[in-house]
Design an enzyme around this catalytic site. Structure first.
Site, PDB file in Angstrom:
ATOM      1  N   SER A   1       0.841  -1.198   0.000  1.00  0.00           N
ATOM      2  CA  SER A   1       0.000   0.000   0.000  1.00  0.00           C
ATOM      3  C   SER A   1       0.881   1.254   0.000  1.00  0.00           C
ATOM      4  CB  SER A   1      -0.958  -0.061   1.199  1.00  0.00           C
ATOM      5  OG  SER A   1      -2.047   0.787   1.017  1.00  0.00           O
TER       6      SER A   1
ATOM      7  N   HIS B   1      -7.332  -6.180   0.847  1.00  0.00           N
ATOM      8  CA  HIS B   1      -6.191  -5.258   0.782  1.00  0.00           C
ATOM      9  C   HIS B   1      -5.029  -5.729   1.660  1.00  0.00           C
ATOM     10  CE1 HIS B   1      -4.052  -1.614   0.003  1.00  0.00           C
ATOM     11  NE2 HIS B   1      -4.136  -1.190   1.252  1.00  0.00           N
TER      12      HIS B   1
END
Length: 254
Positions: A85, A235
């Protein structure tokens, strides 16, 4: 100032960068597994996160320079670099700026493109934690639950809690600066940034961070890249399906 890290194992240097509001220790279980494949794993806390220094400046340029100083201080060259990320964005920029220092690049669930701000509720919730009144993790979780409904996300965020002194909780992150500069987290990789060595993008099959429309921009910045989808993962793919994540990473590195 040099970034804080936890170094596990011996062998080829393997640097891992966490995501926004995370810390290197989030990766400790996987790091121990990677170290068994003869890697010296560096779990690095990025600025304003974990045990690293707090600073008013916060963007990918300064975070890439932080990593350069870290590599210089630890005499690291020819590193494997993995970022998740926000850490993936730092890793992309670092690899583009210092390709001679990176042997292989891995990016977990983030694209080089721009992402709009989407951490408002989380940051508001963390800011609502009054540590003059909150004296336990349970109390902090109860307060945070009004803003963040997903228990897994709350557990991740509450790893930032620590005992400043006996009876006094606090947050390791530099929350005021992260709130002020949160828009920087979504910034796109500069248009002129390229990295031509082997690159692996990993995405979770339940995540929307890397879609089909991202494949062209990934290929443009990283012409020797491939994308692998991790099943049963969103995620936080490395935490949600660590077994498959580990095997895909090791296959790529070998």
């Amino acid at each position: 100032m040099i970034l804080h890290s936890n170094i596990i194992g011996e062998g080829k240097p393997f640097v891992i960068l966490h995501g926004f509001l995370g810390m290197g220790d989030n990766w400790k279980t996987l790091a121990k597994e990677f170290s068994e494949s003869h890697f010296e794993v560096h779990l690095v806390d990025q600025r304003n996160h974990g045990r690293s220094f707090h600073a008013d400046e916060f963007d990918y340029e300064v975070m890439a320079e932080d990593l350069k100083l870290y590599c210089d201080a630890h005499n690291l060259i020819d590193i494997v670099l993995l970022g998740h990320s926000m850490g993936g964005k730092t890793a992309m920029l670092f690899a583009a700026k210092y390709p001679h220092l990176v042997s292989k690049l891995l990016v977990a669930d983030i694209s080089p493109r721009y992402y709009p701000v989407h951490h408002d509720a989380i940051l508001e919730g963390l800011s609502s934690l009054s540590f003059s009144e909150i004296k336990s993790r349970g109390q902090a979780d109860k307060t945070l639950s009004s803003y963040v409904h997903d228990i897994g996300t709350r557990m991740f965020l509450l790893k930032n809690l620590y005992w400043v002194e006996k009876g006094q909780l606090g947050l390791r992150i530099n929350l005021p600066v992260l709130r002020e500069h949160v828009s920087e987290v979504g910034e796109a990789l500069p248009i002129h940034a390229f990295f031509e060595k082997d690159t692996l993008f990993l995405r979770g099959d339940k995540s929307e961070y890397i879609g089909e429309s991202d494949e062209a921009i990934i290929q443009r910045h990283f012409p020797s890249s491939k994308i692998v989808t991790i099943s049963n993962a969103g995620h936080w793919l490395h935490a949600e399906n660590p077994k498959d994540f580990y095997h895909v990473v090791i296959d790529f590195l070998s």
